[in-house]
Each structure stands twice: as C-alpha cells, then as structure tokens.
Design an enzyme around this catalytic site. Structure first.
Site, short mmCIF file in Angstrom:
data_model
loop_
_atom_site.label_atom_id
_atom_site.label_comp_id
_atom_site.label_asym_id
_atom_site.label_seq_id
_atom_site.Cartn_x
_atom_site.Cartn_y
_atom_site.Cartn_z
CB SER A 1 43.54 38.42 45.04
OG SER A 1 43.09 38.57 43.61
CG ASP B 1 36.43 36.19 43.46
OD1 ASP B 1 36.18 37.69 42.42
OD2 ASP B 1 37.25 36.07 44.10
CG HIS C 1 38.16 39.69 45.37
ND1 HIS C 1 38.45 38.15 44.31
CD2 HIS C 1 38.84 40.21 45.28
CE1 HIS C 1 39.74 38.41 44.03
NE2 HIS C 1 40.56 39.99 44.50
#
Length: 226
Positions: free
Chosen positions: A107, A165, A192
């Site tokens: 991320s 996601d 995610h």
C-alpha cells in the site's frame, strides 16, 4: 547476490500500520518464503495523529501525509509532507541494517518503495537495492512527486494487484506498473492484503529466483494462473 543465503528484503508497511503490525500480518508470506527470502520490517517515521491507538505502545504510522495528519492515496496534495524523512529512514535502514537485496512494500509502503526504485534507477547511491515487490501499490498524485514517474523506472519489479481491493483500486496499481520497465504483474481476486495462495506464492518464488540462481527450489508450489 550472495549464493547460499536467503535474499534479504526491507519491508515497508502500509499507512496506519507499523513494523510490528505488518510483521504479524505477513506471517504466511514469511513462511512461504522461508529459506528463499527474509523480510525485515521498518517503522515509518511519522505517527498518525487522531487515532485511539495513538497512545498505545504500537501506534499507527505513515510514510507521508497528503494534508496535515491525514492521507488519501487518490488526493492530489498541493503540499504533501513527510516524504523526505521517510526516504532518509529507508536509506539509513539499508545502510545500518543491511545488506539488503530488495524491497517489499504494501500500500503506501509500496508507493514509497516505487519512489526508492526510481531514485535507485537514476543512480542514487543511498538505495543499493536490485528489485522490488510492490503489493497494492499506487503512484502519488501530488504534483511535487511527479518527478519520480517522468522516466521509465529501470529496476526489476513484481506488482501484486487485488481485483477486489476497495482501498487501492486495481487500476491505480496497474498504472504504477506501467511506469516500470518490463514489470511483472500478478493479479488475485481478493482485496487489500498481501496474498499468499498457491498462485501468488509461485509468482513470488519465480520472481525471486532471478536474484538467487544458486539456491534452486526445494519444493515446487502448486501451479496456478497468474
């Protein structure tokens, strides 16, 4: 790369995570890479304010902010803050805790790792890494960060993209992958997180074999489409 030892990857956690939290959430990945690669997690230098966990012994952290005390990946921040401190933290970890062979980012940590790759590809001696694995990554929308993406990033990269996601949309990760020269892109049907199903495990190991040819593979993971 040194034969006879696992590769060492500096692991950069996501926004609102920490070294400890990321280590806990990547147990399956570390098990999958055992004998091939070692993950060494790093705390981001900035505390995320306004959180109930802020006063805990493991407060949430971030690599930079798109506005004071907050971050949104899709925000084209006019005045992002904190990135230089994070680049310095990564450079310091590479020097003091190394040697490292590559990076693994998740991320916001993956977005930072991509910036490090760009600097490395331009010859920045602070970042002696040879490759990166970028999970749920994205390119910063801040105009001040555009310079990272102006030239193709000539460093080997594996991009892991979650089709479902809801935090970092898949198209943001694929857009970043196109900034790299000959990127390897692997998709998974989940959201995610760092996936470690058979198909993704095979992709990680196949990619890492490019940098540790002396090791071979003690086992053959199950085949799967990537």
């Amino acid at each position: 790369m040194s034969e006879g030892r696992p590769l060492r990857l500096l692991a950069l956690h996501g926004y609102r995570q920490s070294e400890r939290r990321f280590r806990q959430r990547t147990g399956a990945l570390r098990k999958a890479l055992r004998g091939r690669a070692e993950l060494v997690a790093l705390d981001a230098p900035h505390l995320v304010p306004g959180s109930e966990d802020e006063i805990s012994d493991d407060p949430p952290r971030g690599w930079w902010f798109s506005r004071p005390g907050a971050f949104e990946a899709s925000e084209a921040a006019d005045q992002p803050v904190g990135l230089e401190e994070s680049l310095e933290a990564v450079a310091r970890a590479l020097e003091e805790r190394g040697p490292f062979d590559g990076l693994l980012g998740f991320s916001q940590g993956a977005a930072l790792a991509a910036m490090v790759c760009a600097l490395r590809a331009r010859g920045d001696p602070r970042f002696p890494v040879a490759f990166a694995i970028l999970v749920a990554a994205f390119a910063s929308r801040a105009p001040a960060h555009e310079h990272f993406y102006r030239e193709p990033i000539a460093l080997p990269s594996l991009h892991v993209v979650g089709d479902a996601d809801a935090v970092i949309a898949a198209h943001l990760s694929t857009e970043l992958a196109r900034c790299f020269v000959e990127p390897v892109v692997v998709t998974h049907p989940g959201g995610h997180f760092v996936p470690v199903a058979a198909a993704q495990k095979e992709a990680y190991l196949r990619f890492l074999e490019r940098f540790c040819p002396g090791q071979g593979r003690a086992e053959q993971p199950g085949a799967g489409a990537v």
